[in-house]
Design a protein around this motif. Sequence first.
Motif, short mmCIF file in Angstrom:
data_model
loop_
_atom_site.label_atom_id
_atom_site.label_comp_id
_atom_site.label_asym_id
_atom_site.label_seq_id
_atom_site.Cartn_x
_atom_site.Cartn_y
_atom_site.Cartn_z
N ILE A 110 -2.42 -2.17 2.91
CA ILE A 110 -2.13 -0.98 3.70
C ILE A 110 -0.77 -0.45 3.26
O ILE A 110 0.24 -1.16 3.34
CB ILE A 110 -2.11 -1.30 5.21
CG1 ILE A 110 -3.47 -1.86 5.65
CG2 ILE A 110 -1.74 -0.07 6.02
CD1 ILE A 110 -3.51 -2.31 7.09
N ASN A 111 -0.75 0.80 2.79
CA ASN A 111 0.49 1.43 2.33
C ASN A 111 1.26 0.56 1.35
O ASN A 111 2.46 0.28 1.51
CB ASN A 111 1.39 1.78 3.53
CG ASN A 111 0.73 2.78 4.47
OD1 ASN A 111 -0.04 3.64 4.03
ND2 ASN A 111 0.99 2.65 5.76
N PHE A 137 -9.95 -1.25 6.97
CA PHE A 137 -9.47 -1.74 8.26
C PHE A 137 -10.07 -0.94 9.42
O PHE A 137 -10.32 -1.47 10.50
CB PHE A 137 -7.94 -1.66 8.30
CG PHE A 137 -7.35 -2.13 9.60
CD1 PHE A 137 -7.25 -3.50 9.87
CD2 PHE A 137 -6.89 -1.24 10.54
CE1 PHE A 137 -6.70 -3.94 11.07
CE2 PHE A 137 -6.34 -1.68 11.74
CZ PHE A 137 -6.25 -3.04 12.00
#
Length: 206
Positions: free
Chosen positions: A34-35, A116
């Motif tokens: 994530i990121n 997610f």
Amino acid sequence: MIDNIKKSFSTFKPSINKCDSPSFYSVLIPLLQINNSINILFQVRSNSLKSQPGEISFPGGKFEKHDVLFEKTAIRETCEELGIDEKNIDIICPLNTFVAPFNMVIYPFLGEIKNFDCININKDEVDHIFLAPLNFFIDNEPSIYKTDVHIIPHKNFPYHLISYGQNYKFKTGTYDVLFYEYKDYVIWGITAKILKDFIDSYKKRK
């Protein structure tokens, strides 16, 4: 005679001795990117469960014969507990088998959850989930506390069959219990041991 034994064992593949009739389990260490940050997903078990309510664990459960492979157990249980489709799971590799001192053998797998947003946890089994950065566990070693392990024979133990009878000196041992503290969460026990083994393996390969 010996040739027959050689032939019968020619395709034998060693596994784990099953003399104590252990139960077999599989778990998934789920990674999410994530990121540009890699995170590990943990789940907090439902307080209504009979076994280890409220504790932190990886998705997983008991091996069923219809699973055929331990990897299938990890995938099936993860899908059931996180409410995702198996297409959302990418198995990276199996990790080291964990043998617990109380008749449990656990087969961990490393995997990626690709989306997610698709997670819809099964509240009957999972109270909630949380993410922790992989780097936290790389940078922070767990606390380790030792416990003693003793052999305590049952009342019907045949002391008369062994040297020194009831005075026989059984070996003792120690068992390390690990604790990671991340924010308000405590990750400990078998989950922490499997986690540390993965982290140690990863550090060797970085």
